[in-house]
Design a protein around this motif. Structure first.
Motif, PDB file in Angstrom:
ATOM      1  N   THR A 167       0.843  -1.196   0.000  1.00 29.05           N
ATOM      2  CA  THR A 167       0.000   0.000   0.000  1.00 29.05           C
ATOM      3  C   THR A 167       0.878   1.247   0.000  1.00 29.05           C
ATOM      4  N   THR A 169       1.090   5.733  -0.863  1.00 28.75           N
ATOM      5  CA  THR A 169       0.340   6.994  -0.883  1.00 28.75           C
ATOM      6  C   THR A 169       0.877   7.894  -1.993  1.00 28.75           C
ATOM      7  N   LEU A 187      -3.274   4.800  -2.044  1.00 31.55           N
ATOM      8  CA  LEU A 187      -4.081   5.732  -1.261  1.00 31.55           C
ATOM      9  C   LEU A 187      -3.979   7.115  -1.897  1.00 31.55           C
ATOM     10  N   PRO A 212     -11.771   3.628   3.351  1.00 32.40           N
ATOM     11  CA  PRO A 212     -11.442   3.100   4.690  1.00 32.40           C
ATOM     12  C   PRO A 212     -12.223   3.787   5.799  1.00 32.40           C
ATOM     13  N   GLY A 215      -9.277   5.008   8.065  1.00 29.75           N
ATOM     14  CA  GLY A 215      -8.132   5.522   7.325  1.00 29.75           C
ATOM     15  C   GLY A 215      -7.822   6.975   7.649  1.00 29.75           C
ATOM     16  N   ASP A 216      -6.930   7.553   6.863  1.00 34.32           N
ATOM     17  CA  ASP A 216      -6.535   8.948   7.025  1.00 34.32           C
ATOM     18  C   ASP A 216      -7.674   9.847   6.558  1.00 34.32           C
ATOM     19  N   ILE A 234      -8.855   4.069  -1.413  1.00 38.05           N
ATOM     20  CA  ILE A 234      -7.954   3.040  -1.936  1.00 38.05           C
ATOM     21  C   ILE A 234      -8.318   2.700  -3.383  1.00 38.05           C
TER      22      ILE A 234
END
Length: 239
Positions: A167, A169, A187, A212, A215-216, A234
């Protein structure tokens, strides 16, 4: 969805439905997440057979001797709630049994021969790492129970680490196009519109896989349009 059927009393009844993919899709994810080239690797908490015991013997007398030592161990494991199989079938060689249970993903294999009985030991093979070790027959049930929990934790952590490793970003669309070629999960910020989602799919063959829940949630701007984005989502390619 207002899906009904006529039950045995000839009355309409709603079906029990779900939208979580708890069927072949979930089984496929389980297989793909943990298994290897030798076959299935099943989490002990889900494995239909958690432990298999294979005796190694030359004649009926040896088998009888081994079985007398194994019987109390079988009872102890079953009392602990552990699913165990004692495979003393004489129509398959031990090597065939080993490969068969590895293929089926049985988490723990115990092998006991006449020499092991003399030494008071047993050979243990754990399916997740294929590591073999030797342990005393005395107290083996407790050792196996602890090992099953260790295997459960190990394969979860291994799968989680792999997911984290795969994963990445990104902040820009050019960066996204390069990273998606490497596979894995990306991401990125997205403006929440179907139009942008379809453009990403058309340009890169990647689709939005998940928003998510944990998630962030730091706001940003969409990598494609520059519009406001509530959080990163995602993206990945569907194979």
């Amino acid at each position: 969805f207002d899906v009904t059927f006529v039950n045995k009393d000839n009355l309409p009844e709603y079906v029990w439905a779900n939208s979580w993919g708890v069927s072949t899709r979930l089984m496929g994810a389980l297989i793909m997440s943990h298994s290897d080239d030798n076959g299935l690797v099943l989490p002990p908490h889900l494995a239909p057979i958690q432990v298999v015991i294979v005796p190694i013997y030359k004649n009926a007398e040896q088998l009888k001797q081994i079985s007398s030592h194994i019987e109390p161990i079988l009872l102890q494991l079953k009392e602990m709630g552990i699913s165990v199989k004692y495979d003393d079938a004489d129509n398959r060689r031990p090597g065939f049994k080993f490969a068969d249970y590895e293929l089926k993903g049985v988490p723990v294999r115990l092998v006991v021969g006449a020499r092991d009985i003399e030494k008071g030991t047993v050979e243990i093979m754990r399916r997740d790492t294929l590591e073999k070790s030797e342990a005393p027959l005395e107290g083996i049930a407790g050792h196996v129970k602890a090992l099953l929990e260790e295997i459960q934790t190990h394969i979860y952590r291994k799968a989680l680490a792999h997911r984290q490793e795969m994963t990445r970003t990104v902040d820009t669309y050019d960066e996204f196009k390069k990273e998606i070629e490497k596979g894995g999960f990306i991401l990125a910020h997205w403006d929440g519109t179907t139009e942008t989602e379809l453009k990403i799919k058309e340009d890169t063959k990647a689709t939005l896989r998940c928003i998510p829940l944990d998630g962030d949630t730091t706001p940003g701007v969409c990598m494609v349009t520059g519009r406001p984005s509530k959080q990163r989502v995602i993206f990945a390619r569907n194979y």
